[in-house]
Design a protein around this motif. Structure first.
Motif, PDB file in Angstrom:
ATOM      1  N   ARG A  89       0.843  -1.196   0.000  1.00 25.04           N
ATOM      2  CA  ARG A  89       0.000   0.000   0.000  1.00 25.04           C
ATOM      3  C   ARG A  89       0.887   1.259   0.000  1.00 25.04           C
ATOM      4  O   ARG A  89       1.220   1.768   1.072  1.00 25.04           O
ATOM      5  CB  ARG A  89      -0.885   0.025   1.256  1.00 25.04           C
ATOM      6  N   ARG A 121     -18.747   4.017   8.405  1.00 28.07           N
ATOM      7  CA  ARG A 121     -18.233   3.597   7.096  1.00 28.07           C
ATOM      8  C   ARG A 121     -17.248   4.611   6.527  1.00 28.07           C
ATOM      9  O   ARG A 121     -16.297   4.262   5.838  1.00 28.07           O
ATOM     10  CB  ARG A 121     -19.377   3.362   6.118  1.00 28.07           C
ATOM     11  N   GLY A 125     -14.370   2.258   6.083  1.00 27.43           N
ATOM     12  CA  GLY A 125     -14.553   1.669   4.752  1.00 27.43           C
ATOM     13  C   GLY A 125     -15.731   0.718   4.786  1.00 27.43           C
ATOM     14  O   GLY A 125     -16.369   0.541   5.822  1.00 27.43           O
ATOM     15  N   ASP A 126     -16.008   0.057   3.666  1.00 30.00           N
ATOM     16  CA  ASP A 126     -17.200  -0.788   3.570  1.00 30.00           C
ATOM     17  C   ASP A 126     -17.090  -2.072   4.376  1.00 30.00           C
ATOM     18  O   ASP A 126     -18.056  -2.538   4.949  1.00 30.00           O
ATOM     19  CB  ASP A 126     -17.468  -1.142   2.104  1.00 30.00           C
ATOM     20  N   TYR A 152      -8.405  -7.358  -0.726  1.00 31.68           N
ATOM     21  CA  TYR A 152      -9.274  -6.229  -0.382  1.00 31.68           C
ATOM     22  C   TYR A 152      -8.485  -4.909  -0.459  1.00 31.68           C
ATOM     23  O   TYR A 152      -8.170  -4.318   0.562  1.00 31.68           O
ATOM     24  CB  TYR A 152      -9.854  -6.388   1.028  1.00 31.68           C
ATOM     25  N   GLU A 154      -9.269  -2.005  -1.086  1.00 33.25           N
ATOM     26  CA  GLU A 154      -9.928  -0.804  -0.561  1.00 33.25           C
ATOM     27  C   GLU A 154      -9.986  -0.794   0.964  1.00 33.25           C
ATOM     28  O   GLU A 154     -10.228   0.249   1.577  1.00 33.25           O
ATOM     29  CB  GLU A 154     -11.370  -0.709  -1.089  1.00 33.25           C
ATOM     30  N   SER A 155      -9.826  -1.954   1.593  1.00 35.36           N
ATOM     31  CA  SER A 155     -10.010  -2.028   3.048  1.00 35.36           C
ATOM     32  C   SER A 155      -8.808  -1.496   3.796  1.00 35.36           C
ATOM     33  O   SER A 155      -7.668  -1.619   3.353  1.00 35.36           O
ATOM     34  CB  SER A 155     -10.270  -3.474   3.474  1.00 35.36           C
ATOM     35  N   LYS A 156      -9.083  -0.894   4.943  1.00 35.01           N
ATOM     36  CA  LYS A 156      -7.982  -0.399   5.771  1.00 35.01           C
ATOM     37  C   LYS A 156      -8.071  -0.899   7.209  1.00 35.01           C
ATOM     38  O   LYS A 156      -7.225  -0.609   8.038  1.00 35.01           O
ATOM     39  CB  LYS A 156      -7.910   1.118   5.721  1.00 35.01           C
ATOM     40  N   ASP A 169      -3.725   3.253   7.695  1.00 33.09           N
ATOM     41  CA  ASP A 169      -4.272   4.518   7.200  1.00 33.09           C
ATOM     42  C   ASP A 169      -3.159   5.448   6.733  1.00 33.09           C
ATOM     43  O   ASP A 169      -1.983   5.098   6.817  1.00 33.09           O
ATOM     44  CB  ASP A 169      -5.145   5.192   8.275  1.00 33.09           C
TER      45      ASP A 169
END
Ligand SMILES: [Zn+2]
Length: 344
Positions: A89, A121, A125-126, A152, A154-156, A169
């Protein structure tokens, strides 16, 4: 190429550590915090040192490529996970790993957490996916985290099963906010399954002082603490053994913690000779330690372990640790403890 002032980054890591302790998201030497300082390096908390004693010279500079480090202080045993996060990342600026209570408890069902609340959210995140299991500090855990990070993108926020949480993050402040928000969301999920803290009108019975003294003398523990925390008390009413649901539970308290009737003092004492905790049916639990801080840590870990058990019994798909994994961890912890590695 991005660069951050190293000393400033170290100070920020220390501040975040103290903040985590203050907010009840970390205790003693558990968990770890890091911050990226360049495209190739990050600074991270050391292995086995309590947060409140940290100084800048104890924060370690680590190379992402091979997890080699500068100086004589050993970095956290999970430094490899942090290195993988920064490599995978490029925008990640900070990583926090915690054993926070509610998130750890719900991690036993090995599923991710979805939150529907818009304001949560925005921070989390989702989805907070759950990785596969690996024992702490192992390559297996590192590979499991790496796989989920790739799956994933998009996930943090991530759950490490039977263990804790990983927050990734852009900066430490955001990662810290994610840890706090995730705990609130996890607590809600826990309550949804286990129910509210309903203390019925009748007060549960309490151990007498005389019995406490008898048990303390009998087991020879330097410190013996009586716990009547919510989940501990609730679990003690079942009258069954507590299986190893969480890594730190099996390390610090013992594998399969027995529960005995108050009239069976002999068995209570016997259990405390091998383990650092025992349940007294309907009365809560007793926790031991060489110091008061150690006994208090056992009490805290036991409460979390009971939460994990209460949640795990209701949430489909939940599983305890494999017996062999739990026993290895208990053995390794006791070995390191007896050699003083955890006291330095
Ligand atoms: Zn951990």
């Amino acid at each position: 190429m991005m660069t951050v002032d190293v000393d400033k980054a170290k100070r920020e890591v220390i501040r975040a550590g103290k903040q985590l302790v203050k907010k009840g998201l970390a205790a003693r030497t558990w968990g770890n915090i890091s911050m990226r300082i360049s495209d190739t390096q990050f600074v991270i908390t050391p292995s086995g040192l309590p947060y409140d004693t940290l100084t800048e010279d104890k924060i370690v500079t680590v190379n992402m490529s091979d997890v080699s480090y500068e100086g004589h202080v050993r970095p956290s045993s999970e430094a490899g996970i942090h290195a993988d996060v920064y490599r995978l990342r490029p925008l990640a600026g900070a990583v926090i790993h915690t054993h926070q209570k509610a998130a750890s408890a719900i991690s036993v069902c090995q599923e991710g957490l979805f939150t529907k609340l818009e304001k949560e959210r925005a921070v989390l995140g989702d989805v907070a996916p759950c990785t596969a299991y690996g024992m702490p500090g192992t390559k297996r855990l590192r590979r499991a985290v790496e796989k989920t990070l790739s799956e994933y993108p998009e996930s943090k926020v991530f759950l490490l099963p039977k263990h804790g949480a990983l927050l990734v993050d852009s900066d430490l402040e955001s990662a810290f906010l994610a840890a706090e928000t995730f705990e609130v969301a996890s607590e809600r999920e826990y309550r949804r399954m286990v129910g509210k803290n309903v203390s019925s009108g009748k007060r549960p019975p309490e151990l007498t002082k005389a019995l406490y003294i008898k048990i303390r003398r009998g087991c020879g523990a330097k410190h013996l603490i009586y716990s009547r925390e919510e989940a501990t008390l609730l679990f003690s009413k079942k009258g069954v053994k507590l299986s190893p649901w969480l890594d730190d539970l099996s390390q610090i308290a013992g594998v399969n913690i027995g529960c005995y009737s108050i009239s069976d003092v002999k068995s209570i004492i016997k259990e405390l000779r091998h383990k650092n905790a025992v349940f007294v049916k309907g009365y809560g639990a007793l926790c031991t330690g060489d110091t008061k801080t150690d006994a208090l840590a056992v009490k805290m870990i036991l409460e979390k372990g009971c939460m994990a058990a209460l949640y795990g019994e209701k949430a489909a798909g939940s599983r305890t640790l494999k017996s062999i994994d739990a026993r290895i961890q208990r053995f390794v912890y006791r070995y390191h403890y007896s050699t003083g590695a955890y006291n330095k």
